[in-house]
Design a protein around this motif. Sequence first.
Motif, PDB file in Angstrom:
ATOM      1  N   PRO A 136       0.928  -1.021  -0.064  1.00 63.80           N
ATOM      2  CA  PRO A 136      -0.048  -0.007   0.079  1.00 63.80           C
ATOM      3  C   PRO A 136       0.885   1.129  -0.001  1.00 63.80           C
ATOM      4  N   PRO A 137       0.651   2.296  -0.837  1.00 63.45           N
ATOM      5  CA  PRO A 137       1.567   3.552  -0.991  1.00 63.45           C
ATOM      6  C   PRO A 137       1.268   4.330   0.328  1.00 63.45           C
ATOM      7  N   GLY A 138       2.529   4.618   0.811  1.00 66.15           N
ATOM      8  CA  GLY A 138       2.518   5.515   2.074  1.00 66.15           C
ATOM      9  C   GLY A 138       2.813   4.816   3.243  1.00 66.15           C
ATOM     10  N   ALA A 139       2.801   3.439   3.239  1.00 60.73           N
ATOM     11  CA  ALA A 139       2.841   2.615   4.391  1.00 60.73           C
ATOM     12  C   ALA A 139       4.329   2.490   4.699  1.00 60.73           C
ATOM     13  N   PRO A 140       4.625   2.502   5.909  1.00 61.55           N
ATOM     14  CA  PRO A 140       6.199   2.114   6.334  1.00 61.55           C
ATOM     15  C   PRO A 140       6.799   1.066   5.610  1.00 61.55           C
ATOM     16  N   ALA A 141       8.080   1.155   5.167  1.00 58.97           N
ATOM     17  CA  ALA A 141       8.616   0.322   4.317  1.00 58.97           C
ATOM     18  C   ALA A 141       9.005  -1.075   5.196  1.00 58.97           C
ATOM     19  N   GLU A 142       9.239  -0.771   6.381  1.00 57.38           N
ATOM     20  CA  GLU A 142       9.610  -1.770   7.327  1.00 57.38           C
ATOM     21  C   GLU A 142       8.448  -2.842   7.588  1.00 57.38           C
ATOM     22  N   LEU A 143       7.136  -2.304   7.314  1.00 60.75           N
ATOM     23  CA  LEU A 143       5.998  -3.197   7.850  1.00 60.75           C
ATOM     24  C   LEU A 143       5.598  -4.073   6.339  1.00 60.75           C
ATOM     25  N   LEU A 144       6.270  -3.945   5.151  1.00 59.93           N
ATOM     26  CA  LEU A 144       5.885  -4.487   4.177  1.00 59.93           C
ATOM     27  C   LEU A 144       6.655  -5.736   3.715  1.00 59.93           C
ATOM     28  N   ALA A 145       6.286  -6.403   2.662  1.00 58.77           N
ATOM     29  CA  ALA A 145       6.986  -7.745   2.317  1.00 58.77           C
ATOM     30  C   ALA A 145       8.456  -7.040   1.343  1.00 58.77           C
ATOM     31  N   SER A 146       9.379  -7.761   1.217  1.00 61.17           N
ATOM     32  CA  SER A 146      10.630  -7.397   0.850  1.00 61.17           C
ATOM     33  C   SER A 146      10.358  -7.050  -0.747  1.00 61.17           C
ATOM     34  N   ILE A 147       9.312  -7.766  -1.260  1.00 62.55           N
ATOM     35  CA  ILE A 147       9.110  -7.517  -2.779  1.00 62.55           C
ATOM     36  C   ILE A 147       8.837  -6.130  -2.966  1.00 62.55           C
TER      37      ILE A 147
ATOM     38  N   PHE B  32     -13.993 -20.729  14.951  1.00 64.44           N
ATOM     39  CA  PHE B  32     -12.690 -19.905  14.633  1.00 64.44           C
ATOM     40  C   PHE B  32     -12.663 -19.396  13.619  1.00 64.44           C
ATOM     41  N   LEU B  33     -13.049 -20.342  12.352  1.00 61.98           N
ATOM     42  CA  LEU B  33     -12.990 -19.774  11.002  1.00 61.98           C
ATOM     43  C   LEU B  33     -13.404 -18.500  10.701  1.00 61.98           C
ATOM     44  N   LEU B  34     -14.727 -18.194  11.293  1.00 59.08           N
ATOM     45  CA  LEU B  34     -15.353 -17.127  11.021  1.00 59.08           C
ATOM     46  C   LEU B  34     -14.373 -15.759  11.479  1.00 59.08           C
ATOM     47  N   VAL B  35     -13.917 -16.198  12.926  1.00 54.13           N
ATOM     48  CA  VAL B  35     -13.021 -15.093  13.574  1.00 54.13           C
ATOM     49  C   VAL B  35     -11.751 -14.966  12.499  1.00 54.13           C
ATOM     50  N   HIS B  36     -11.145 -15.929  11.992  1.00 52.29           N
ATOM     51  CA  HIS B  36      -9.986 -15.887  11.416  1.00 52.29           C
ATOM     52  C   HIS B  36     -10.053 -15.204  10.118  1.00 52.29           C
ATOM     53  N   VAL B  37     -11.240 -15.445   9.447  1.00 56.54           N
ATOM     54  CA  VAL B  37     -11.577 -14.510   8.188  1.00 56.54           C
ATOM     55  C   VAL B  37     -11.715 -13.181   8.790  1.00 56.54           C
ATOM     56  N   LEU B  38     -12.058 -12.872   9.410  1.00 54.34           N
ATOM     57  CA  LEU B  38     -12.475 -11.206  10.097  1.00 54.34           C
ATOM     58  C   LEU B  38     -10.981 -10.964  10.400  1.00 54.34           C
ATOM     59  N   ASP B  39     -10.148 -11.531  11.044  1.00 54.46           N
ATOM     60  CA  ASP B  39      -8.866 -11.021  11.489  1.00 54.46           C
ATOM     61  C   ASP B  39      -8.151 -11.015  10.222  1.00 54.46           C
ATOM     62  N   THR B  40      -8.040 -11.837   9.363  1.00 47.81           N
ATOM     63  CA  THR B  40      -6.942 -11.759   8.271  1.00 47.81           C
ATOM     64  C   THR B  40      -7.689 -10.448   7.268  1.00 47.81           C
ATOM     65  N   SER B  41      -9.074 -10.346   7.395  1.00 47.29           N
ATOM     66  CA  SER B  41      -9.494  -9.158   6.519  1.00 47.29           C
ATOM     67  C   SER B  41      -8.800  -7.705   6.896  1.00 47.29           C
ATOM     68  N   LEU B  42      -8.328  -7.695   8.206  1.00 47.48           N
ATOM     69  CA  LEU B  42      -7.578  -6.223   8.441  1.00 47.48           C
ATOM     70  C   LEU B  42      -6.718  -6.094   7.625  1.00 47.48           C
ATOM     71  N   VAL B  43      -5.812  -6.961   6.970  1.00 47.12           N
ATOM     72  CA  VAL B  43      -4.835  -6.578   5.765  1.00 47.12           C
ATOM     73  C   VAL B  43      -5.274  -5.562   4.895  1.00 47.12           C
ATOM     74  N   ARG B  44      -6.820  -5.681   4.723  1.00 48.40           N
ATOM     75  CA  ARG B  44      -7.275  -4.669   3.755  1.00 48.40           C
ATOM     76  C   ARG B  44      -7.406  -3.280   4.435  1.00 48.40           C
ATOM     77  N   VAL B  45      -7.570  -3.264   5.731  1.00 45.12           N
ATOM     78  CA  VAL B  45      -7.480  -1.980   6.489  1.00 45.12           C
ATOM     79  C   VAL B  45      -6.014  -1.352   6.312  1.00 45.12           C
ATOM     80  N   SER B  46      -5.311  -1.757   7.066  1.00 48.84           N
ATOM     81  CA  SER B  46      -3.897  -1.077   7.041  1.00 48.84           C
ATOM     82  C   SER B  46      -2.918  -1.985   7.507  1.00 48.84           C
ATOM     83  N   PRO B  47      -1.672  -2.130   7.227  1.00 52.23           N
ATOM     84  CA  PRO B  47      -0.605  -2.855   7.875  1.00 52.23           C
ATOM     85  C   PRO B  47      -0.595  -2.883   9.449  1.00 52.23           C
ATOM     86  N   GLU B  48      -0.875  -1.512  10.024  1.00 52.12           N
ATOM     87  CA  GLU B  48      -0.547  -1.630  11.297  1.00 52.12           C
ATOM     88  C   GLU B  48      -2.035  -2.113  12.136  1.00 52.12           C
TER      89      GLU B  48
END
Lengths: 150, 126
Positions: A136-147, B32-48
């Motif tokens: 994702p653009p703007g995200a800190p590089a250290e949180l992202l995959a090496s690719i 667990f699967l229901l929760v697991h799909v929800l927590d994984t969906s957070l990759v769509r929100v932000s890395p943090e």
Amino acid sequence: MTTQTDIPTPRSPYVRRKTTRGNFELYSWVFMRASGVVLVVLVFGHLFVNLMVGDGVKAIDFAFVGGKWSSPFWQIWDLLMLWLAMIHGTNGVRTIINDYAQRDLTRGVLKSLLYLAFTITVVLGTLVIFTFEPCPPGAPAELLASICTA
Amino acid sequence: MPTAPAGTLYRGREGMWSWVAHRVTGVSIFFFLLVHVLDTSLVRVSPEAYNAVIGTYQTPIMGLGEAGLVAAIVFHAFNGLRIALVDFWSKGPRYQRVMLWVVLGLLVVTMAGFLPRHLMNVFGAS
């Protein structure tokens, strides 16, 4: 005297009462076994790669998921696992609700909730797998995959 | 429809208890699967957001929970194959009892391979 009496044919074949329900439960029974065998492979592979290789659960973060889903192989793997596991699990819980919920209303409410959870989970999971942005653009590089920085 | 008295045993022994365990593990895995799909969906929100939630899976208590989850999955998987063999293999019904003990043996072997590695990852210094 040659009057004909109307006698039914003695050998008329027995006709089973026509079922009105179709073969849904038969297909569901077959599906549980077929999907179960496939899921053993998919889930064991998933657990091995995510929990046994490297540092296991400690290594899982955004970069780990980003690295995996950059490959169509893991996208298809996870998509197949999501759909098969959700249909398999929903059908299993449906069977259990049918077994234990005796009142029509209770059964209806529980199954409605079940199908709602199924729909939300499958739609959400599928969207996430296909719209996921590993860098994702703007995200800190250290949180992202090496690719992302290569 | 008359209701069955509560607390009666169906037939007991390996056949019934494996069926009960299959249902209990199946329902647990499903939730667990229901929760697991929800927590994984957070990759769509932000890395943090994803890292914050997945971090809670890496605590010692959740690590023990994961060990239980894996045990439930492994039992459900092997016992599911046993059920398919009972249904499709001509000698399956005759050997259903033996096959349950094979399932439990495979469960022990698989967990013996998984647990040391997983517990080192969870409790070991990183």
